[in-house]
Design a protein around this motif. Structure first.
Motif, mmCIF file in Angstrom:
data_model
loop_
_atom_site.group_PDB
_atom_site.id
_atom_site.type_symbol
_atom_site.label_atom_id
_atom_site.label_comp_id
_atom_site.label_asym_id
_atom_site.label_seq_id
_atom_site.Cartn_x
_atom_site.Cartn_y
_atom_site.Cartn_z
ATOM 1 N N CYS A 211 40.814 32.025 41.748
ATOM 2 C CA CYS A 211 40.228 31.141 42.759
ATOM 3 C C CYS A 211 39.147 31.903 43.511
ATOM 4 C CB CYS A 211 41.310 30.650 43.734
ATOM 5 S SG CYS A 211 40.683 29.583 45.072
ATOM 6 N N ARG A 213 36.836 30.682 46.695
ATOM 7 C CA ARG A 213 36.693 29.510 47.560
ATOM 8 C C ARG A 213 36.059 29.877 48.889
ATOM 9 N NH1 ARG A 213 41.874 26.663 50.500
ATOM 10 N NH2 ARG A 213 40.680 25.699 52.176
ATOM 11 N N THR A 300 46.770 26.534 48.630
ATOM 12 C CA THR A 300 45.859 26.950 47.563
ATOM 13 C C THR A 300 46.388 28.176 46.840
ATOM 14 O OG1 THR A 300 43.961 26.094 48.790
ATOM 15 C CG2 THR A 300 43.503 27.693 47.056
ATOM 16 N N CYS A 304 47.488 28.336 42.871
ATOM 17 C CA CYS A 304 46.772 29.233 41.953
ATOM 18 C C CYS A 304 47.713 30.208 41.259
ATOM 19 C CB CYS A 304 45.694 30.011 42.703
ATOM 20 S SG CYS A 304 44.310 28.997 43.246
#
Length: 310
Positions: A211, A213, A300, A304
């Motif tokens: 990830c 972000r 999140t 992940c």
């Protein structure tokens, strides 16, 4: 400012990092997240020149960490999880030593030390032995040595570990204040803290980036809307799905009788709130609550990591 290009690190048959690539621009605060063993410390050790990668290239300010180590390391300030302190030295003598290591001009050292101590709140501790300082002040000294030489990039590994809530808050405030003039890469297990500090996060899992972000500075993507409406699902859902400014509608279970709790995904080019208000006004259905559904960093992280177990 910092560039990882296809970086991998192998210990025997075990890959600590696998093809890690990212760019960290000047002034950004990047959080490096991952479980224990995900590769965070390996990435930091490669960035600071303590380890050589098995493959790939790392540069700081355009200087290759392995091929041009002196120029690259001159641009880095590093605070490891265990700050490299000498207990028998005073704070001022230790910072003077750090300045000499970082090749600060001799005539500039006294003024530079005063500036660094003022920035980290160490003025009153200048003449105290480091061995007599509290954990909070020791961490400040560690941050002060990282700032010696005015590096372009700060690498901070668990900077609030072992600090009490007040000390943690002060350290977070300091990191945010430093971000205007330094690029910052910080690692921590405290996700709520990272959400407060960082502009962006990268999550590592089993040595790979899973990830990347933005947390700040990128608001192009609109968050979903959660609406609680005094109307049954049977009548409401078909009307919500006709909305031109919404790309998706999901109904959450567990609503009270006679009400519907729906999550609407807005389109980027429309005003979903206005269209929803107009729809409900026409139909005479009261809107009980409307709120943005913010994606929590912990959610999140779990998605992940848990979704990629091998």
């Amino acid at each position: 400012m910092i560039s990882f290009q296809g970086v991998s690190k192998r210990y025997g048959k075990v890959w600590a990092l696998r093809d890690v690539t990212f760019q960290l621009p000047k002034g950004q605060v990047l959080g490096l997240l991952g479980e224990n063993g995900a590769g965070k410390s390996t990435a930091m050790n490669i960035l600071t020149g303590c380890l050589a990668p098995s493959a790939g290239r790392v540069t700081v300010g355009g200087w290759d960490v392995m091929m041009e180590p002196r120029q690259a390391k001159r641009r880095i300030g590093y605070l490891p999880e265990q700050a490299p302190l000498y207990d028998e030295m005073t704070v001022e003598s230790y910072l003077r030593f750090a300045c000499r290591l970082k090749e600060v001009e001799s005539a500039a050292i006294p003024g530079h030390i005063r500036q660094v101590m003022e920035r980290t709140g160490l003025q009153k501790a200048a003449d105290r032995r480091i061995g007599n300082l509290s954990k909070g002040y020791r961490q400040r000294v560690g941050m002060a040595q990282a700032l010696c030489g005015t590096p372009d990039a700060l690498i901070l590994d668990e900077p609030t570990a072992g600090l009490d809530p007040l000390q943690s808050s002060e350290m977070r405030a300091l990191i945010r204040a430093l971000s205007g003039e330094h690029t910052v890469l910080v690692s921590s297990h405290i996700l709520s803290e990272m959400q407060q500090i960082c502009d962006r996060v990268i999550i590592l899992h089993q040595g790979r980036i899973v990830c990347d972000r933005m947390l700040r500075g990128d608001r192009a993507k609109r968050p979903p809307l959660r609406a609680v409406i005094a109307c049954g699902e049977g009548a409401l859902l078909p009307e919500l799905k006709k909305m031109k400014t919404v790309s998706d509608v999901q109904v959450e279970r567990g609503s009270d009788a006679g009400t519907t709790r729906a999550v609407l995904t807005p389109r980027e080019d429309g005003d979903a709130e206005r269209e929803l208000f107009q729809l409900l006004s026409r139909q005479g259905w009261p809107l009980l609550r409307l709120s943005a559904v913010e994606d929590d960093l912990e959610d999140t992280f779990l998605r992940c990591v848990m979704g990629r177990e091998e």
